[in-house]
Design a protein around this motif. Sequence first.
Motif: not given
Lengths: 747, 155
Positions: A645-647, A649-650, A653, A692, B97, B135-137, B139-140
């Motif tokens: 999910h991190s991949q 989400m990245g 973005l 997101i 990440q 990498c992460t966007g 949010e995390k």
Amino acid sequence: MSPVLGAALDRVDGRAKVTGAARYSGELNLPNLAHAVLVGARVPSGRIIGIDCRQASVADGVLTVLTHLDLPRVAARPKLFPSLFGLTAHGQSFFPMQDDVVHYAGQPVAMVVADTVERAEHAATLVQVNYAETPSVTLLDQGRDQTYEPAKIFGGLLPGRNPTRGDPEAGLRDAAVRLDVTYRFAANHQNPIEPSTTTAVWDDLDRLTLHDATQGPTATQLSVAELLGLPPTMVRVVSHYVGGSFGAKALIWAHPTLAALAARRVGRPVRLVLSREQMFHSCGHREEQEQRIGLGADRDGRLGALRHDKTSLTSHYDDWAETSLEAPAVMYAAATYAGGYRLARGNTITPTFTRGPGAATGMFALESAMDELAYEIGVDPLELRLRNHTDVDPSTGNPWSSKGLRECYQRGAELFGWSGRDPRPGARRDGDWLVGTGMASAAYPVAAPMNPQRARARMYADGSAVVEAGISEFGTGALTAMTQVAADGLGLPFDRVRFVGGTTDLPNIAAAVGSAGSGATSSAVHLASTGLRDQLVGQAVADARSPLHNADPAGIVVRDGRMCLRDSPQTGETYVELLRRNHMPDVEALGVWQPTPPDGGGHGMFTFGAQFAEVAVDADLGLVRVRRLVGVFAPGRVLNRRTAHSQLMGGMLWGLGQALLEATRMDPHTGRWANASLADYLVPVNADVPDITIDTIEVPDSVVNPLGVKGVGEIGIVGTSAAIANAVHHATGRRIRHLPITVEDLL
Amino acid sequence: MRIDCVVNGEPRRADDVWAGESLLHVLRERLGLPGAKNACEQGECGSCTVYLDGKPVCACLVPAGQARGREVVTVEGLGDGDLHPVQRAFIAAGAVQCGFCTPGLIVAVHDLLARTPSPAEEEIREALAGNLCRCTGYEKILTAVRLAAGREHES
């Protein structure tokens, strides 16, 4: 499968990274380390007519200054070839400092080596280079009148024109509704936070070790060995931690070889770190391009024809275009199709992979055009996609290995609240803001290496296991996911397994590119782990002293390191008991996966998804804020929900960045990038991040690879920018046909 | 020039430092502390964030001479034998990440929570405005801040 597969476990590399203990390629404490700094050409085109290194050579701390006059010639002309395929993987068919010709601004023309990096940087400013400059082409518009259709692109692997289906010209002519639109894309740079870095060390036996920031240690090994004229046995690559890549470190560029040559010349280890500015002209980029889409449909929106043509700028010596046509060509059930690439030669480094290569732009074009078609005929955009949904690969008529797209549409629409959308543009207002929603489909090819993928599993007599394969960890979560795959295959608890990658001493895995890394590596790791498990089960069955003696191996399961009968779990023994009784300190097995052929043995292999966006546009200022993104993807099996999910989400973005921020602007007067820094090349910051929501639909896939893993690195970016642009149109009624969309476009 | 300063609680010395060297360079190349990263070279990305006398700074923009006689804390110095709660939160939230922006973010969040134990959403975003992650966007990372602040129920 055990619960460990797919579980949202903490990253095994988390501790090293949050404490600063992780060592990247430029962070090795080596005695006598020297530093190399490259001098880039200041003009985009011409010849070097004079180069004066006298001042630089006598500057404090300088060990040597190398130019085209004295750098050793490389042993082979590099050949551009995608690293996915496991062979040499040069980023371009040109190696600098071999002659006096300048092909692009920033091309290395000299290299200074000094005892400290400051002294090397200072001396680099003292190198005087005189050029006879010639006219240059650095913008697509400057080369537009000299475009050509390449015979092949993508390292010679794909035709310059896609196979035509039916008669698309007739399909367009006869269509009740026709659309002919052109979309333009700014160049993009990957900009990983870690700049590309190589530390080169020659040992007493003339063996070379490269600590290199790379997506594929073996790709670096084979490529550098070829250029230096060495057997691969004399080149070892170490790449444990890589600070992001996104394509910048997917192919092998000049700097690892230059670092090796510098180290050989000065007889000391040499570190070469590209500056941020050098990152913009040293390892490729997503090329400036435009794409023309022709759609022909009936009154209900069913496509009869799709024509998709791309024109882009490439280097003087390589026919490179990111493969923008591949995903759009199979997205919908268009009865007729034509698509091709045209290239213009320019004064640029060869462009390269950038996240979502090809699909990120190609699907923007197609999904923007589909939105335009939906408005043209008055059909809901999601309904239009469903009407054109195809259960077979339209380019071959073959079935998909798996799809899951309808489920993605449905789940995404639910999560987003798509139904009941008022289609009228500009109808929804929230104070100063015009609010709109948009959606898009996502597709990305499932690719696999050509060469066998290998991993090794070894278990010790205490029941712990180490599983090894020569991958690098550049942020994807591979170390963690592969530990899970190994624990599942061996029937061991997660914390009894260690996965090790990061050097070419380990079994060979191709570079992790094009979302193929998790599929390739998990296949080899799965086969190694289950192979070792089966070997131990077989040994127990053959062992007269084992409670499992003469049992049917097919009836034996392994849980928490204990082999037992599925139907009678009290009958069994642990790996430890078996190994100790037989005085075996360890046991190991090699797993070899022969990748699925590109045609999937008669299957279309793609990853699909659906993207939804809500934007607000300031009615007076033109400012766009993305409020919500929903992405639902069907990436086959998910190995670790958290890292996957991190991949994704990245990636989403990145799609936001592509839509609204990211552009590398060429100054045609100097032939140089005008915004080659992280201050001037805008990337999303945390304040840009909307709400997101991500979900995955896990559709089983028995074709792509043993675990049915399609990968998550690329699909997240695909379609995001189209969903955002379509939402901008819904908010404002204005159709912006280029990326990025900026304030000026909406004033 | 010679630089004496306290780094992560210990007196440290660097000799023959060139006047143009940055604090980041001295930490990474002379004092064996590569936790703070060199990524943009212009104070734009925050990957090099360290404490200087208790205030977070971009170490790439601080001339090394300015650290003379002062106290520097890097990501390596935040844990007290064990992980600091901020470090734990980054792992637990999946905020890590590739890890290259992580040390700078950890210091920035550490500073935020030291000043504002329970920051509002806008305060979190403002405090981390100077840290880029590719990498992460993000949010995390925001989730990690809430987690470290004991507000995980809101994430």
